[in-house]
Design a protein around this motif. Structure first.
Motif, PDB file in Angstrom:
ATOM      1  N   TRP A  92      -6.628   4.701  -1.538  1.00  0.00           N
ATOM      2  CA  TRP A  92      -5.881   3.749  -2.048  1.00  0.00           C
ATOM      3  C   TRP A  92      -5.441   2.390  -1.269  1.00  0.00           C
ATOM      4  O   TRP A  92      -5.122   2.327  -0.229  1.00  0.00           O
ATOM      5  CB  TRP A  92      -4.350   4.301  -2.159  1.00  0.00           C
ATOM      6  CG  TRP A  92      -3.152   3.555  -2.545  1.00  0.00           C
ATOM      7  CD1 TRP A  92      -2.263   3.162  -1.874  1.00  0.00           C
ATOM      8  CD2 TRP A  92      -2.815   3.055  -3.807  1.00  0.00           C
ATOM      9  NE1 TRP A  92      -1.246   2.426  -2.458  1.00  0.00           N
ATOM     10  CE2 TRP A  92      -1.737   2.407  -3.933  1.00  0.00           C
ATOM     11  CE3 TRP A  92      -3.721   3.259  -5.270  1.00  0.00           C
ATOM     12  CZ2 TRP A  92      -1.046   1.770  -4.947  1.00  0.00           C
ATOM     13  CZ3 TRP A  92      -3.251   2.538  -6.170  1.00  0.00           C
ATOM     14  CH2 TRP A  92      -1.863   1.755  -6.151  1.00  0.00           C
ATOM     15  N   THR A 103      -5.159  -0.073  -6.156  1.00  0.00           N
ATOM     16  CA  THR A 103      -6.320   0.520  -6.859  1.00  0.00           C
ATOM     17  C   THR A 103      -6.575   1.850  -6.100  1.00  0.00           C
ATOM     18  O   THR A 103      -6.799   2.043  -4.918  1.00  0.00           O
ATOM     19  CB  THR A 103      -7.637  -0.164  -6.948  1.00  0.00           C
ATOM     20  OG1 THR A 103      -7.181  -1.425  -7.796  1.00  0.00           O
ATOM     21  CG2 THR A 103      -8.678   0.583  -7.578  1.00  0.00           C
ATOM     22  N   LEU A 104      -6.969   2.956  -6.939  1.00  0.00           N
ATOM     23  CA  LEU A 104      -7.397   4.324  -6.318  1.00  0.00           C
ATOM     24  C   LEU A 104      -8.779   4.317  -6.681  1.00  0.00           C
ATOM     25  O   LEU A 104      -9.202   4.528  -7.705  1.00  0.00           O
ATOM     26  CB  LEU A 104      -6.501   5.535  -6.669  1.00  0.00           C
ATOM     27  CG  LEU A 104      -6.724   6.721  -6.188  1.00  0.00           C
ATOM     28  CD1 LEU A 104      -6.248   6.714  -4.856  1.00  0.00           C
ATOM     29  CD2 LEU A 104      -6.397   7.843  -6.945  1.00  0.00           C
ATOM     30  N   LEU A 130       2.512   4.695  -1.075  1.00  0.00           N
ATOM     31  CA  LEU A 130       1.891   5.535  -2.138  1.00  0.00           C
ATOM     32  C   LEU A 130       2.784   6.889  -1.879  1.00  0.00           C
ATOM     33  O   LEU A 130       3.331   7.359  -0.760  1.00  0.00           O
ATOM     34  CB  LEU A 130       0.479   5.764  -1.936  1.00  0.00           C
ATOM     35  CG  LEU A 130      -0.108   6.942  -2.476  1.00  0.00           C
ATOM     36  CD1 LEU A 130      -0.263   6.255  -4.234  1.00  0.00           C
ATOM     37  CD2 LEU A 130      -1.551   7.157  -1.986  1.00  0.00           C
ATOM     38  N   ASP A 173       0.874  -1.223  -0.002  1.00  0.00           N
ATOM     39  CA  ASP A 173      -0.029  -0.038   0.027  1.00  0.00           C
ATOM     40  C   ASP A 173       0.837   1.217  -0.022  1.00  0.00           C
ATOM     41  O   ASP A 173       0.426   2.186   0.260  1.00  0.00           O
ATOM     42  CB  ASP A 173      -0.930   0.055   1.111  1.00  0.00           C
ATOM     43  CG  ASP A 173      -2.119  -1.011   1.198  1.00  0.00           C
ATOM     44  OD1 ASP A 173      -2.644  -0.982  -0.029  1.00  0.00           O
ATOM     45  OD2 ASP A 173      -2.441  -1.373   1.933  1.00  0.00           O
ATOM     46  N   VAL A 219       0.201   9.915  -6.693  1.00  0.00           N
ATOM     47  CA  VAL A 219      -0.879  10.760  -7.024  1.00  0.00           C
ATOM     48  C   VAL A 219      -0.509  12.160  -7.124  1.00  0.00           C
ATOM     49  O   VAL A 219       0.361  12.638  -5.874  1.00  0.00           O
ATOM     50  CB  VAL A 219      -2.073  10.525  -5.936  1.00  0.00           C
ATOM     51  CG1 VAL A 219      -3.227  11.482  -6.321  1.00  0.00           C
ATOM     52  CG2 VAL A 219      -2.533   9.123  -5.915  1.00  0.00           C
ATOM     53  N   HIS A 264     -10.111   9.767  -0.891  1.00  0.00           N
ATOM     54  CA  HIS A 264      -9.600   9.057  -2.115  1.00  0.00           C
ATOM     55  C   HIS A 264      -8.803   7.899  -1.532  1.00  0.00           C
ATOM     56  O   HIS A 264      -8.002   8.050  -0.671  1.00  0.00           O
ATOM     57  CB  HIS A 264      -8.332   9.716  -2.782  1.00  0.00           C
ATOM     58  CG  HIS A 264      -8.831  11.139  -3.261  1.00  0.00           C
ATOM     59  ND1 HIS A 264      -9.728  11.260  -4.560  1.00  0.00           N
ATOM     60  CD2 HIS A 264      -8.739  12.365  -2.978  1.00  0.00           C
ATOM     61  CE1 HIS A 264     -10.084  12.638  -4.522  1.00  0.00           C
ATOM     62  NE2 HIS A 264      -9.294  13.406  -3.825  1.00  0.00           N
TER      63      HIS A 264
END
Length: 293
Positions: A256, A260-261, A120, A118, A158, A254
């Motif tokens: 995550w 997948t977002l 990000l 996870d 992102v 949002h």
């Protein structure tokens, strides 16, 4: 949601435009809407890992407006990050939020979050230029973004930016594709497969599009909405078209997780609840969950 499935949850609030009615104080229309939006977010059983205020915090860049915004968010049980929009004053915003990171004098920065599968990276970009309604993305800012992307080519990323780098079809709000900032932004993100999404504000209404194969989403504003009218505009003919409407304020979440977002856009207001999870619905829910096995 249990901890193993949590992933990363990012809240976004945009275009609060505090100070549009400078004499109204706590009763200002936009301030009341912002307070209600933040209250709704904080009332959720699952709270975000962070909140990003993505520009146009203060309608005229007034110092007292940033102080009022800071007072509302400072007790949130998660960090708040800010980036400027075209209505802001970068110096006053940073004075009110002194912990906001900067790079080369711009309010843009990286936020590593999540771990393992996870993991990000969130990159917040500064698209503000004093005196300009549209976006800005100079060579200095582009170089910073290029370095950040090159340094982490395999980490899902992102981008948050105030101005969406798309032509939405709302003539008076749109950039021209020939604008230098617009072309430079597209050139900088092109080919970077780790960018999974670009999240923006500015348009005051929901929008989904693509930039160089990257999904783009716009979170609707806290302040009133820009009316949807896709007709070309003749600036010499006042044609009475709607420009701004008092649609509900929004925020977005949002999520995550599992590679997948997913983005949720939440309006805030008072509506009748038509169904609740009560005993008579248990058989239906049990059947729905059984289908997943």
């Amino acid at each position: 949601m249990d901890s193993e499935r949590r992933g990363v949850l990012i809240a976004q609030i945009t275009d609060t435009h505090i100070g549009f009615e400078p004499e109204a104080g706590e009763n200002e229309f936009n301030f009341v809407r912002f307070r209600n939006v933040l209250g709704h977010l904080l009332s959720q059983s699952v709270l975000p890992d962070m909140l990003i205020l993505s520009g146009d915090l203060a309608d005229g860049g007034q110092a007292d407006c940033y102080a009022r915004i800071r007072a509302l968010v400072e007790d949130c049980p998660f960090p708040t990050y800010v980036i400027p929009g075209n209505h802001d004053n970068r110096e006053e915003m940073l004075r009110a939020f002194p912990d906001c990171p900067t790079a080369d004098g711009f309010a843009q920065f990286a936020i590593p979050c999540g771990e393992g599968d996870d993991a990000l990276r969130v990159l917040c970009l500064d698209s503000f230029e004093p005196g300009r309604h549209g976006g800005a993305f100079c060579e200095v800012r582009a170089a910073w973004l290029a370095r950040e992307l090159a340094a982490h080519p395999d980490t899902p990323t992102v981008l948050f930016v105030h101005h969406p780098p798309v032509v939405a079809g709302i003539d008076w709000m749109d950039p021209k594709p020939s604008e230098a900032w617009f072309k430079r932004f597209h050139e900088t993100v092109a080919g970077h497969k780790q960018i999974i999404s670009i999240q923006a504000g500015h348009l005051h209404r929901p929008l989904h599009s693509m930039v160089e194969g990257i999904p783009v989403s716009v979170t609707p504003a806290v302040a009133p909405a820009v009316s949807l009218d896709l007709r070309p505009m003749d600036i010499d003919v006042a044609d009475q078209r709607p420009i701004v409407a008092a649609e509900p304020p929004f925020y977005s979440l949002h999520l995550w997780r599992d590679g997948t977002l997913v983005s949720h856009f939440q309006p805030v207001g008072h509506w009748q609840t038509l169904a609740r999870f009560e005993d008579h619905l248990r058989p239906m829910m049990q059947g729905l969950f059984a289908e997943r096995d």
